[in-house]
Design an enzyme around this catalytic site. Structure first.
Site, PDB file in Angstrom:
ATOM      1  N   ARG A 165      28.926  37.472  26.215  1.00  0.00           N
ATOM      2  CA  ARG A 165      29.866  38.331  26.954  1.00  0.00           C
ATOM      3  C   ARG A 165      29.163  39.614  27.418  1.00  0.00           C
ATOM      4  NH1 ARG A 165      31.905  34.214  25.934  1.00  0.00           N
ATOM      5  NH2 ARG A 165      34.048  33.799  25.230  1.00  0.00           N
ATOM      6  N   SER A 239      41.014  37.580  25.479  1.00  0.00           N
ATOM      7  CA  SER A 239      40.507  38.116  24.205  1.00  0.00           C
ATOM      8  C   SER A 239      40.170  39.590  24.372  1.00  0.00           C
ATOM      9  CB  SER A 239      39.228  37.385  23.787  1.00  0.00           C
ATOM     10  OG  SER A 239      39.503  36.026  23.642  1.00  0.00           O
ATOM     11  N   GLU A 335      36.156  43.636  24.709  1.00  0.00           N
ATOM     12  CA  GLU A 335      35.566  42.786  25.745  1.00  0.00           C
ATOM     13  C   GLU A 335      35.858  43.318  27.158  1.00  0.00           C
ATOM     14  OE1 GLU A 335      35.773  38.399  24.898  1.00  0.00           O
ATOM     15  OE2 GLU A 335      36.348  38.338  27.008  1.00  0.00           O
TER      16      GLU A 335
HETATM   17  C1  LIG Z   1      44.612  35.017  29.969  1.00  0.00           C
HETATM   18  C2  LIG Z   1      43.133  35.384  30.076  1.00  0.00           C
HETATM   19  C3  LIG Z   1      42.182  34.545  29.530  1.00  0.00           C
HETATM   20  C4  LIG Z   1      40.813  34.841  29.626  1.00  0.00           C
HETATM   21  N1  LIG Z   1      39.909  33.986  29.076  1.00  0.00           N
HETATM   22  C5  LIG Z   1      38.591  34.257  29.173  1.00  0.00           C
HETATM   23  C6  LIG Z   1      37.620  33.346  28.610  1.00  0.00           C
HETATM   24  O1  LIG Z   1      37.957  32.296  28.072  1.00  0.00           O
HETATM   25  N2  LIG Z   1      36.314  33.679  28.708  1.00  0.00           N
HETATM   26  C7  LIG Z   1      35.893  34.817  29.330  1.00  0.00           C
HETATM   27  O2  LIG Z   1      34.683  35.038  29.382  1.00  0.00           O
HETATM   28  N3  LIG Z   1      36.777  35.683  29.863  1.00  0.00           N
HETATM   29  C8  LIG Z   1      38.105  35.436  29.815  1.00  0.00           C
HETATM   30  N4  LIG Z   1      39.018  36.320  30.338  1.00  0.00           N
HETATM   31  C9  LIG Z   1      38.533  37.553  30.971  1.00  0.00           C
HETATM   32  C10 LIG Z   1      38.393  37.460  32.516  1.00  0.00           C
HETATM   33  O3  LIG Z   1      39.124  36.389  33.031  1.00  0.00           O
HETATM   34  C11 LIG Z   1      36.936  37.286  32.940  1.00  0.00           C
HETATM   35  O4  LIG Z   1      36.147  38.323  32.419  1.00  0.00           O
HETATM   36  C12 LIG Z   1      36.778  37.285  34.474  1.00  0.00           C
HETATM   37  O5  LIG Z   1      35.444  36.994  34.832  1.00  0.00           O
HETATM   38  C13 LIG Z   1      37.201  38.592  35.106  1.00  0.00           C
HETATM   39  O6  LIG Z   1      37.254  38.393  36.506  1.00  0.00           O
HETATM   40  P1  LIG Z   1      37.987  39.417  37.428  1.00  0.00           P
HETATM   41  O7  LIG Z   1      37.682  39.066  38.851  1.00  0.00           O
HETATM   42  O8  LIG Z   1      39.414  39.492  37.092  1.00  0.00           O
HETATM   43  O9  LIG Z   1      37.217  40.757  37.039  1.00  0.00           O
HETATM   44  P2  LIG Z   1      37.803  42.248  37.044  1.00  0.00           P
HETATM   45  O10 LIG Z   1      38.722  42.438  35.904  1.00  0.00           O
HETATM   46  O11 LIG Z   1      38.292  42.580  38.405  1.00  0.00           O
HETATM   47  O12 LIG Z   1      36.473  43.087  36.765  1.00  0.00           O
HETATM   48  C14 LIG Z   1      35.842  43.030  35.496  1.00  0.00           C
HETATM   49  C15 LIG Z   1      34.563  43.860  35.562  1.00  0.00           C
HETATM   50  O13 LIG Z   1      33.689  43.307  36.536  1.00  0.00           O
HETATM   51  C16 LIG Z   1      33.428  44.237  37.596  1.00  0.00           C
HETATM   52  N5  LIG Z   1      33.412  43.452  38.843  1.00  0.00           N
HETATM   53  C17 LIG Z   1      34.364  42.584  39.276  1.00  0.00           C
HETATM   54  N6  LIG Z   1      33.969  42.002  40.413  1.00  0.00           N
HETATM   55  C18 LIG Z   1      32.753  42.514  40.712  1.00  0.00           C
HETATM   56  C19 LIG Z   1      31.826  42.316  41.785  1.00  0.00           C
HETATM   57  N7  LIG Z   1      32.062  41.457  42.788  1.00  0.00           N
HETATM   58  N8  LIG Z   1      30.674  43.042  41.777  1.00  0.00           N
HETATM   59  C20 LIG Z   1      30.413  43.910  40.780  1.00  0.00           C
HETATM   60  N9  LIG Z   1      31.245  44.144  39.740  1.00  0.00           N
HETATM   61  C21 LIG Z   1      32.395  43.442  39.721  1.00  0.00           C
HETATM   62  C22 LIG Z   1      34.561  45.244  37.531  1.00  0.00           C
HETATM   63  O14 LIG Z   1      34.168  46.493  38.085  1.00  0.00           O
HETATM   64  C23 LIG Z   1      34.812  45.300  36.041  1.00  0.00           C
HETATM   65  O15 LIG Z   1      33.827  46.126  35.438  1.00  0.00           O
HETATM   66  C24 LIG Z   1      40.403  36.036  30.268  1.00  0.00           C
HETATM   67  C25 LIG Z   1      41.365  36.881  30.827  1.00  0.00           C
HETATM   68  C26 LIG Z   1      42.719  36.565  30.738  1.00  0.00           C
HETATM   69  C27 LIG Z   1      43.739  37.478  31.362  1.00  0.00           C
END
Ligand SMILES: Cc1cc2nc3c(=O)[nH]c(=O)nc-3n(C[C@H](O)[C@H](O)[C@H](O)COP(=O)(O)OP(=O)(O)OC[C@H]3O[C@@H](n4cnc5c(N)ncnc54)[C@H](O)[C@@H]3O)c2cc1C
Length: 339
Positions: A165, A239, A335
């Protein structure tokens, strides 16, 4: 027309459903728009926050700068060799949409990561992982706008420094790169990864003896749907804490007091402790501080029961961290990214 919305609500752009405002909000639909957006005199000197799906974010305050929503689209097969293919995917594509598309095309390797919310561009940030697989196993390279140098760069797997992570983008490269596309190396041969006990049990319960990648994806989707709250119904970021990693000596010391402690050997003398188990044993499951609560079915997930602020979620997280520190002498690391 101005690309910016002023004093924009971020409630729809974070899966906790927290109300916070951005001083300026802009949408990037094409990477070529970046120089103009970032160079605009109104935002040039302000802090920048990139948001994909907002599913790994804790907004603890209004954001005083520019929030950039990454929404560029496109999935492109770049070439095939030796039973593998290279696929370039725009950062704004939905992650689960990509996993489903890849299965339809016969590009294998992403199945265990089905139903993770968010965008493709955010997947490298914490090297997303689930059911025994991490993004890095299928990762080839990515393209990003380097804010320091003001140009596009390509970063390979080594440069991204992936960990559990974790990656360059959570450490030395934090706030430096805007990821605009990710290139994957996927297999044309169906290969399945069954290392995870819960996944094997789900397949057995479904009577599947020789699982296909599609069976794996279906089983993962069923498991996740049962276990995790849907952010559209109950705000959450999955998580909330990483599983702490400890050495053999620390594990043995803890096992004296907690013989049932759940841990997973990492094969290098290190062990991951099940943070959810520790939080559950400490009596936090279902407990609330105001509108911020620990999910009743899974102690690792913090939820917004309605109207919680980022400060409420942060206060609950800190109370859990302090309790776990006292009981186990272990530090829980959040996380999601706190802003
Ligand atoms: C119900 C649920 C279940 C989940 N299960 C998992 C799991 O099993 N495993 C896991 O690893 N994660 C899990 N997550 C966490 C999440 O889904 C992941 O971390 C996912 O990759 C986040 O994507 P996002 O586009 O929503 O990122 P965001 O929340 O929009 O951004 C997260 C971080 O990344 C940065 N960021 C986003 N996009 C970019 C970009 N294009 N360039 C540079 N920086 C960027 C943001 O600035 C921030 O720091 C879960 C979340 C939820 C709500």
């Amino acid at each position: 027309m101005s690309p910016f919305t002023e004093h924009a609500s971020l409630k729809a752009h974070n899966s906790f459903g927290i109300e916070a405002q951005a001083r300026y909000l802009a949408v990037m639909r094409d990477a070529a728009e970046l120089p103009a957006i970032l160079g605009d005199a109104r935002v040039r000197e302000l802090p920048l926050l990139v948001i994909g799906g907002g599913s790994n974010l804790l907004l603890t305050r209004d954001f005083p700068g520019l929030v950039l929503l990454v929404q560029n689209r496109g999935i492109e097969l770049q070439g095939e060799e030796d039973g593998a293919c290279r696929v370039r995917v725009a950062a704004g594509e939905n992650w689960h949409g990509l996993v489903m598309h890849a299965l339809e095309q016969g590009w294998y390797g992403l199945e265990n990561l089905s139903l993770i919310p968010g965008t493709v561009g955010a997947a490298p940030i914490q090297n997303i992982g689930a059911y025994g697989i991490e993004l890095q196993s299928c990762f080839d390279s990515l393209e990003a706008w380097d804010i320091d140098s003001g140009r596009m760069v390509t970063l390979d797997r080594e440069a991204c420094a992936f960990g559990y992570r974790d990656s360059l983008f959570k450490r030395a490269g934090r706030d430096r790169y805007i990821i605009v596309s990710v290139t994957f190396r996927l297999s044309r041969e169906p290969r399945v990864h069954l290392g995870y006990t819960e996944l094997k049990a789900e397949l057995a319960a479904r009577g599947v003896a020789q699982p296909t990648p599609r069976d794996i994806s279906d089983a993962v989707i069923a498991l996740r749907t049962r276990k995790l709250p849907d952010p559209a119904v109950l705000g959450n970021a999955g998580s909330f804490f990483k599983n702490p990693v400890v050495d053999e000596e620390k594990l043995e010391a803890l096992q004296v007091f907690y013989p049932k402690l759940v841990s997973y050997p990492q094969g290098n003398g290190l062990h991951k402790l099940a943070a959810g188990w520790m939080i559950d044993q400490a009596g936090w499951k279902g407990r609330a501080l105001g509108a911020a609560a620990v999910y009743e079915k899974q102690a690792l997930v913090l939820v917004n029961r309605g109207g919680a602020t980022g400060a409420d979620i942060a206060a609950l997280a800190r109370a859990i961290q302090a309790d776990i520190r006292t009981r186990y002498a272990v530090e829980l690391e959040p996380e999601p990214v706190w802003v």
